[in-house]
Design a protein around this motif. Sequence first.
Motif, PDB file in Angstrom:
ATOM      1  N   ALA A  50       0.643  -0.852   0.235  1.00  0.00           N
ATOM      2  CA  ALA A  50       0.065  -0.047   0.096  1.00  0.00           C
ATOM      3  C   ALA A  50       0.878   1.432  -0.066  1.00  0.00           C
ATOM      4  CB  ALA A  50      -1.316  -0.070   0.990  1.00  0.00           C
ATOM      5  N   LEU A  51       1.798   1.441   0.839  1.00  0.00           N
ATOM      6  CA  LEU A  51       3.320   2.490   0.570  1.00  0.00           C
ATOM      7  C   LEU A  51       3.492   2.555  -0.480  1.00  0.00           C
ATOM      8  CD1 LEU A  51       4.125   1.928   3.696  1.00  0.00           C
ATOM      9  CD2 LEU A  51       2.916   3.651   4.065  1.00  0.00           C
ATOM     10  N   LYS A  52       4.335   1.528  -1.304  1.00  0.00           N
ATOM     11  CA  LYS A  52       4.469   1.946  -2.514  1.00  0.00           C
ATOM     12  C   LYS A  52       3.519   1.837  -3.883  1.00  0.00           C
ATOM     13  CE  LYS A  52       8.406  -2.231  -1.416  1.00  0.00           C
ATOM     14  NZ  LYS A  52       8.629  -3.412  -1.577  1.00  0.00           N
ATOM     15  N   GLU A  53       2.905   1.378  -3.624  1.00  0.00           N
ATOM     16  CA  GLU A  53       1.561   1.711  -4.200  1.00  0.00           C
ATOM     17  C   GLU A  53       0.672   3.594  -4.422  1.00  0.00           C
ATOM     18  OE1 GLU A  53      -2.561   0.114  -7.026  1.00  0.00           O
ATOM     19  OE2 GLU A  53      -1.853  -0.625  -5.277  1.00  0.00           O
ATOM     20  N   HIS A  54       0.969   3.833  -3.349  1.00  0.00           N
ATOM     21  CA  HIS A  54      -0.126   4.773  -2.595  1.00  0.00           C
ATOM     22  C   HIS A  54       0.618   6.054  -1.916  1.00  0.00           C
ATOM     23  CE1 HIS A  54      -3.907   3.096  -4.024  1.00  0.00           C
ATOM     24  NE2 HIS A  54      -3.700   1.899  -3.313  1.00  0.00           N
ATOM     25  N   GLY A  55       1.436   5.203  -1.406  1.00  0.00           N
ATOM     26  CA  GLY A  55       2.249   6.444  -0.841  1.00  0.00           C
ATOM     27  C   GLY A  55       3.254   7.285  -1.009  1.00  0.00           C
ATOM     28  N   VAL A  56       2.790   9.024  -0.726  1.00  0.00           N
ATOM     29  CA  VAL A  56       3.295  10.239  -1.071  1.00  0.00           C
ATOM     30  C   VAL A  56       4.891  10.438  -0.573  1.00  0.00           C
ATOM     31  CG1 VAL A  56       3.374  12.595  -1.154  1.00  0.00           C
ATOM     32  CG2 VAL A  56       1.426  11.079  -1.931  1.00  0.00           C
ATOM     33  N   GLU A  57       5.773  11.013  -1.284  1.00  0.00           N
ATOM     34  CA  GLU A  57       7.233  11.264  -0.906  1.00  0.00           C
ATOM     35  C   GLU A  57       6.617  11.970   0.191  1.00  0.00           C
ATOM     36  OE1 GLU A  57      10.626  14.121  -0.478  1.00  0.00           O
ATOM     37  OE2 GLU A  57       8.427  14.362  -1.657  1.00  0.00           O
ATOM     38  N   PHE A  58       7.498  11.948   1.226  1.00  0.00           N
ATOM     39  CA  PHE A  58       7.592  12.616   2.581  1.00  0.00           C
ATOM     40  C   PHE A  58       7.761  14.281   2.128  1.00  0.00           C
ATOM     41  CE2 PHE A  58       8.845  14.864   6.416  1.00  0.00           C
ATOM     42  CZ  PHE A  58       8.251  15.002   7.413  1.00  0.00           C
ATOM     43  N   THR A  59       8.118  14.934   1.256  1.00  0.00           N
ATOM     44  CA  THR A  59       8.128  17.002   1.067  1.00  0.00           C
ATOM     45  C   THR A  59       6.196  16.760   0.304  1.00  0.00           C
ATOM     46  OG1 THR A  59      10.808  17.061   1.024  1.00  0.00           O
ATOM     47  CG2 THR A  59       9.427  18.255   0.034  1.00  0.00           C
ATOM     48  N   ALA A  60       6.517  16.443  -0.269  1.00  0.00           N
ATOM     49  CA  ALA A  60       4.880  16.096  -0.868  1.00  0.00           C
ATOM     50  C   ALA A  60       4.261  16.314  -0.449  1.00  0.00           C
ATOM     51  CB  ALA A  60       5.422  15.577  -2.338  1.00  0.00           C
ATOM     52  N   ALA A  61       4.327  15.315   0.728  1.00  0.00           N
ATOM     53  CA  ALA A  61       3.014  15.248   2.052  1.00  0.00           C
ATOM     54  C   ALA A  61       3.153  16.332   2.641  1.00  0.00           C
ATOM     55  CB  ALA A  61       3.151  14.229   2.254  1.00  0.00           C
ATOM     56  N   MET A  62       4.392  16.628   3.137  1.00  0.00           N
ATOM     57  CA  MET A  62       3.812  17.487   3.747  1.00  0.00           C
ATOM     58  C   MET A  62       4.060  19.021   3.554  1.00  0.00           C
ATOM     59  SD  MET A  62       4.794  16.922   6.971  1.00  0.00           S
ATOM     60  CE  MET A  62       4.116  15.472   6.208  1.00  0.00           C
ATOM     61  N   GLU A  63       4.250  19.334   2.213  1.00  0.00           N
ATOM     62  CA  GLU A  63       3.328  20.632   1.118  1.00  0.00           C
ATOM     63  C   GLU A  63       1.771  20.954   1.206  1.00  0.00           C
ATOM     64  OE1 GLU A  63       4.958  20.704  -2.581  1.00  0.00           O
ATOM     65  OE2 GLU A  63       7.330  21.362  -1.678  1.00  0.00           O
ATOM     66  N   GLN A  64       1.183  19.686   0.569  1.00  0.00           N
ATOM     67  CA  GLN A  64       0.041  19.239   1.039  1.00  0.00           C
ATOM     68  C   GLN A  64      -0.824  19.221   2.393  1.00  0.00           C
ATOM     69  OE1 GLN A  64      -1.585  16.141  -1.165  1.00  0.00           O
ATOM     70  NE2 GLN A  64       0.128  15.420  -1.965  1.00  0.00           N
ATOM     71  N   PHE A  65       0.133  18.834   3.543  1.00  0.00           N
ATOM     72  CA  PHE A  65      -0.686  19.429   4.434  1.00  0.00           C
ATOM     73  C   PHE A  65      -0.655  20.488   5.379  1.00  0.00           C
ATOM     74  CE2 PHE A  65       0.557  18.311   9.374  1.00  0.00           C
ATOM     75  CZ  PHE A  65      -1.440  18.263   9.546  1.00  0.00           C
ATOM     76  N   LYS A  66       0.350  21.095   5.047  1.00  0.00           N
ATOM     77  CA  LYS A  66       0.959  22.679   5.557  1.00  0.00           C
ATOM     78  C   LYS A  66       0.208  23.318   4.493  1.00  0.00           C
ATOM     79  CE  LYS A  66       4.151  26.198   6.287  1.00  0.00           C
ATOM     80  NZ  LYS A  66       6.092  26.015   6.268  1.00  0.00           N
ATOM     81  N   SER A  67      -0.453  23.016   3.497  1.00  0.00           N
ATOM     82  CA  SER A  67      -1.549  24.050   2.660  1.00  0.00           C
ATOM     83  C   SER A  67      -2.821  23.645   2.730  1.00  0.00           C
ATOM     84  CB  SER A  67      -0.722  23.864   1.424  1.00  0.00           C
ATOM     85  OG  SER A  67      -1.507  24.272   0.513  1.00  0.00           O
TER      86      SER A  67
END
Length: 322
Positions: A76-93
């Motif tokens: 699931a992480l390989k298929e749906h996981g987002v790279e950490f920096t990109a995930a943080m950009e989404q979350f912070k936004s």
Amino acid sequence: MQYIILDMEWNQPWPGSYSAKKQLPSPIRGEIIQIGAVRMTQAQQLDGEFQILIRPKYYKKMNRKVASLTGIKDAALKEHGVEFTAAMEQFKSWCADDSVFLTWGFDDIAILRENLALHGLDDAWTARWYNAQLIFNAQTDGATSQRALKTAMEMMGIAPTRPAHDALGDAYHTALICAKLRLGEGIEAYEQALKSHENGFHGAQMPGCIHRSVLHGYKDKTQALGAVHARENPCPVCGRQMRCGRWLSQPGKRCMTMAVCDEHGEFLVRLRLADEPDGTLRVSRLVYESSSEAAESYRKLAEKPRRRPRRRKAKSPARTNE
């Protein structure tokens, strides 16, 4: 101003594995694999949800205990996981500006900040943060122990409607509890609640903590302490094995000692033991500077004379009538 109720899941390497021995650019106690959050207005009305899976960079193989607890698998992480920096950009936004963060416990925000540091990202936006557990305790029965989320829900009469050990599920249930608290009042009184909690040594990560790790798979307290004495007590500076001093017991499967490194001197070591689903013990190990308040508290307790056990009086032989 708005509240962000945050929960996360993170992966940890198995002790002794290749990943556990890796030298990382910055120390972490776990690598985030899932973030769940609920937005709440200043009037304490739920106002949106956020959820994302994060593809791990350092601890790529899921710890089987973590996978069993969360249901999150490698695939699931390989298929749906987002790279950490990109995930943080989404979350912070999604969080936007002027947010106050609330978590159920002390760990989530510390893990988040460690992961941000590992990836060279700024953590200033997480500065306004409070442990909702302490506000809950202060506004219910005044307890200083860390309450499980399930227990707090039962006390508040909240029925679970989302899965446990899922970041968004736990964040949602925490938000339902927070909606019933007087958050503004709790935040104003937070420093006093935090001090009361720290004085009780009930598991808070207090000022002066410089290293934290989690150990798994011990059958009992004796084996756990034996492992610390033998190999699991490295100096936070050089990594060499430290010598343990006198252990002092604390409420609930907790104990602490002053350990010594021949090169770098004394460090306070606190252990917290907790039961795992398979019947073994998990050990959280926290290391503090010798000049910290926690270390000073240890010294004061260690100075107190030990209570000697009362000697039992020998029973007189039974009399017999001649």
